[in-house]
Scaffold this motif. Structure first.
Motif: not given
Length: 109
Positions: A92-96, A13, A98-99, A17
């Motif tokens: 702090c990675t791309p949203s996809y 990111i 995160h999980h 962020g």
């Protein structure tokens, strides 16, 4: 009490962020207060001690800028989670992604 923090992902990111807030050339090369790392760094009771990323160039730049010892810069979050005993993990990675990273972090506790 002091808390230790590890960060997963530095470049996905564009510098924790702060995309669009700073010159792209500065991201990952300078300490930028308006970032996850900057927020942790501003707290006396928090030590930013480790970082993980799959991009080795971004990992090196970020680690150098934030003075993370080379031995605590990990290629891949799994290595950091296995080696470190952290109080806080900042994803702090791309949203996809995160999980996956959150589940891995929870399982490492």
């Amino acid at each position: 009490m002091t808390y230790t923090v590890g960060i997963i992902g530095t470049g996905g990111i564009a510098g924790m962020g702060i995309l669009g807030m700073h010159d792209e050339e500065d991201i990952g090369r300078k300490k930028i207060e308006a970032s996850h790392a900057g927020g942790y760094d501003a707290q006396e009771e928090i030590d930013l001690v480790a970082v993980a990323d799959v991009d080795e160039d971004k990992l090196e730049r970020f680690g150098t800028a934030w003075e993370i010892p080379e031995e605590r810069r990990y290629v891949g979050h799994e290595a950091m989670l296995a080696a470190e005993d952290l109080d806080v993990i900042s994803v702090c990675t791309p949203s996809y992604l995160h999980h996956e990273h959150v589940i891995d972090a929870a399982r490492s506790a």
